[in-house]
Write an enzyme that holds these catalytic residues in place. Structure first.
Site, PDB file in Angstrom:
ATOM      1  N   TYR A 175      -0.691 -26.268-101.068  1.00 13.25           N
ATOM      2  CA  TYR A 175       0.421 -26.821 -99.161  1.00 13.25           C
ATOM      3  C   TYR A 175       1.649 -27.125 -99.860  1.00 13.25           C
ATOM      4  O   TYR A 175       1.670 -28.610-100.382  1.00 13.25           O
ATOM      5  CB  TYR A 175      -0.373 -27.778 -98.669  1.00 13.25           C
ATOM      6  CG  TYR A 175      -0.079 -27.953 -97.055  1.00 13.25           C
ATOM      7  CD1 TYR A 175      -0.316 -27.229 -95.747  1.00 13.25           C
ATOM      8  CD2 TYR A 175       0.167 -29.363 -97.307  1.00 13.25           C
ATOM      9  CE1 TYR A 175      -0.133 -28.320 -94.826  1.00 13.25           C
ATOM     10  CE2 TYR A 175       0.828 -30.218 -95.978  1.00 13.25           C
ATOM     11  CZ  TYR A 175       0.909 -29.600 -94.628  1.00 13.25           C
ATOM     12  OH  TYR A 175       1.299 -29.765 -93.391  1.00 13.25           O
ATOM     13  N   ASP A 218       6.465 -29.671-106.339  1.00 12.24           N
ATOM     14  CA  ASP A 218       5.870 -29.953-105.404  1.00 12.24           C
ATOM     15  C   ASP A 218       5.465 -31.298-106.107  1.00 12.24           C
ATOM     16  O   ASP A 218       4.161 -31.240-105.821  1.00 12.24           O
ATOM     17  CB  ASP A 218       5.455 -29.110-103.982  1.00 12.24           C
ATOM     18  CG  ASP A 218       4.877 -29.998-103.335  1.00 12.24           C
ATOM     19  OD1 ASP A 218       5.017 -31.176-103.241  1.00 12.24           O
ATOM     20  OD2 ASP A 218       4.751 -29.476-102.151  1.00 12.24           O
ATOM     21  N   LYS A 253       4.764 -39.784-100.013  1.00 10.42           N
ATOM     22  CA  LYS A 253       3.886 -40.333-100.563  1.00 10.42           C
ATOM     23  C   LYS A 253       4.308 -42.257-100.962  1.00 10.42           C
ATOM     24  O   LYS A 253       4.728 -42.350-100.419  1.00 10.42           O
ATOM     25  CB  LYS A 253       2.397 -40.003-100.899  1.00 10.42           C
ATOM     26  CG  LYS A 253       2.044 -38.417-100.597  1.00 10.42           C
ATOM     27  CD  LYS A 253       0.795 -37.834-100.023  1.00 10.42           C
ATOM     28  CE  LYS A 253       0.667 -36.953 -99.515  1.00 10.42           C
ATOM     29  NZ  LYS A 253       0.114 -36.694 -98.743  1.00 10.42           N
TER      30      LYS A 253
HETATM   31  N1  HOZ Z   1      -0.676 -33.384 -97.696  1.00 11.82           N
HETATM   32  C1  HOZ Z   1      -1.939 -34.326 -96.912  1.00 11.82           C
HETATM   33  C2  HOZ Z   1      -2.973 -33.612 -97.140  1.00 11.82           C
HETATM   34  N2  HOZ Z   1      -3.853 -33.068 -97.702  1.00 11.82           N
HETATM   35  C3  HOZ Z   1      -1.025 -34.253 -95.654  1.00 11.82           C
HETATM   36  C4  HOZ Z   1      -1.957 -35.224 -94.477  1.00 11.82           C
HETATM   37  C5  HOZ Z   1      -1.976 -34.428 -93.596  1.00 11.82           C
HETATM   38  O1  HOZ Z   1      -2.081 -33.752 -92.899  1.00 11.82           O
HETATM   39  O2  HOZ Z   1      -2.241 -35.372 -92.519  1.00 11.82           O
END
Ligand code: HOZ
Length: 430
Positions: A142, A237, A265
């Site tokens: 992701y 990433d 983050k």
């Molecule tokens: N990367 C985060 C979850 N894997 C993002 C959290 C979200 O999408 O709220």
């Protein structure tokens, strides 16, 4: 009616699905999301006053826990001087310098407000730099929610069963090629097939958005070689791994250097900050130095940047990485021992301060959504943990995060809760 249900009912009236980011909704585990009012260290406090030990830690944005005093002080100080100028500040230069000094492959960096923006901009830059279009990404990874990355995407997209997203025209994703994670042969074959048009390979150096999958030692260097062979850029990433695996991120940890790095983050200390950076000759294509347009009213926001600076300075002062890894290893071993004791088939993948507990008896080295996680068992586990006062990310396909604020006592309590959850699953977990 309980407060969470009351608030959720109200939220559903005004916010689609009742939440501002899908994975928070508990759709992955069932039930009503918990509404929180405050956090302190490793603990979260819900609107109904229930206290939880938190292993979500704002999806990894927090390395020192909630309301960490150096961050709170820095934010208070910054906010009193103004919340946004939309103009250059000394602090954003300091944060950029600290990132450049920390992350080995980064010579210049542009700050954004989120990891999604960082990825979007890095991909645009890679395409402009190479003059090519195709991007290879990995199944289950992701990289935020921009159109052409929402193909076999992990995190909330996968948890909710929408890895390919309506509203994204096919033509927007025609240049996105999907390859299995940890599979260098498949990567090389795909790169060969698109060779004349390959702009970039983008990967999470530890897959952490489909549950933690640690890369084979040779996979990252194979990706580096593959990008070089095809005159493409390698993009890491590091939104999750940056400043978490090591001060210099996964690239320092594994010793493999990308051309571009996306971050988020931890560099915002819990406030909205993202960043992308890399070699100066690539980054100098970004406007106004070059023609690749990228912008944002709140980019480098003074309050957000002050939080990021406070966190990076604390990391420099305390070097928390050994302690974080030890805490995580302790937890992992205790969970595995408890699983053995209660006859529960699990695999715990972990690295540094990240871990995921998969209900399966097969090693999880590839992204196999149908076999890597028994979602029914995970949901039951999740809810027992919640009853025991432990808050986990509400999905079996996410990473759990250990922070410096987690104490030995927190870990002891967590292990007791795990035992109680396993005991209630015992006999039904075949
Ligand atoms: N990367 C985060 C979850 N894997 C993002 C959290 C979200 O999408 O709220």
């Amino acid at each position: 009616m309980d407060i969470n249900k009351e608030l959720y009912t109200e939220a559903l009236k005004y916010i689609p699905g009742g939440v501002n980011s899908p994975v928070r909704s508990f759709q992955g585990v069932g039930g009503t999301p918990v509404f929180f009012k405050s956090g302190a260290g490793s603990h979260l406090f819900a609107e109904d006053d229930t206290e939880y030990i938190d292993y979500c830690q704002s999806w990894g944005a927090l390395l020192f826990g909630h309301a960490y005093s150096p961050v709170v002080k820095a934010v208070k100080k910054a906010v009193e001087k103004g919340t946004s100028f939309g103009a250059a500040t000394r602090n954003e230069v300091d944060l950029a310098r600290m990132i450049v000094e920390a992350v080995p492959s980064v010579e210049q960096v542009r700050l954004t407000c989120s990891g999604t923006e960082a990825v979007m901009s890095a991909v645009r830059l890679a395409r402009a730099y190479t003059g090519k279009n195709t991007i290879i990404k990995f199944a289950g990874s992701y990289h935020g929610h921009c159109d052409y990355m929402l193909v076999q995407a992990g995190s909330g997209a996968m948890t909710l069963g929408i890895p390919d997203c309506p509203g994204v025209p096919e033509s927007f994703t025609q240049h996105t090629v999907i390859v299995p994670y940890n599979d260098a042969d498949a990567l090389n074959a795909a790169a060969e097939a698109y060779s004349g048009d390959l702009a970039a390979i983008i990967l999470e150096p530890v897959a952490a958005n489909c549950g933690v999958i640690v890369p084979d030692t040779s996979f990252l260097s194979a990706a580096r070689t593959c990008a070089d062979t095809h005159d493409a850029l390698l993009i890491f990433d590091e939104v999750i791994t940056g400043f978490r695996l090591a001060y210099g991120g996964a690239q320092e940890y594994f010793g493999v250097m990308p051309d571009l790095t996306c971050m988020g983050k931890i560099i915002g200390g819990g406030l909205p900050v993202g960043a992308f950076g890399g070699k100066e000759d690539i980054m100098s294509m970004i406007a106004p130095a070059g023609p690749v347009y990228q912008a944002g009213t709140l980019s480098g926001n003074p309050v957000a940047v002050s939080a990021g600076l406070a966190v990076l300075r604390c990391i420099q002062d305390t070097n928390p990485y050994t302690a974080l890894a030890e805490k995580t290893a302790l937890l992992r071993t205790a969970i595995q021992d408890a699983a053995w004791e209660y006859g529960i088939p699990i695999v715990v993948n972990s690295i540094a301060s990240l871990f995921t507990l998969f209900f399966t008896d097969e090693p999880v080295e590839r992204f196999c959504p149908d076999t890597m996680q028994n979602t029914l068992l995970f949901s039951r586990f999740f809810h027992t943990m919640l009853e025991e006062g432990i808050y986990l990310p509400p999905s079996g396909f996410e990473a759990q995060f250990v922070s410096m604020a987690h104490t030995d006592y927190d870990i002891e309590r967590t292990v007791q809760a795990v035992k109680s959850a396993f005991s209630s699953l015992h006999g039904t977990a075949a």
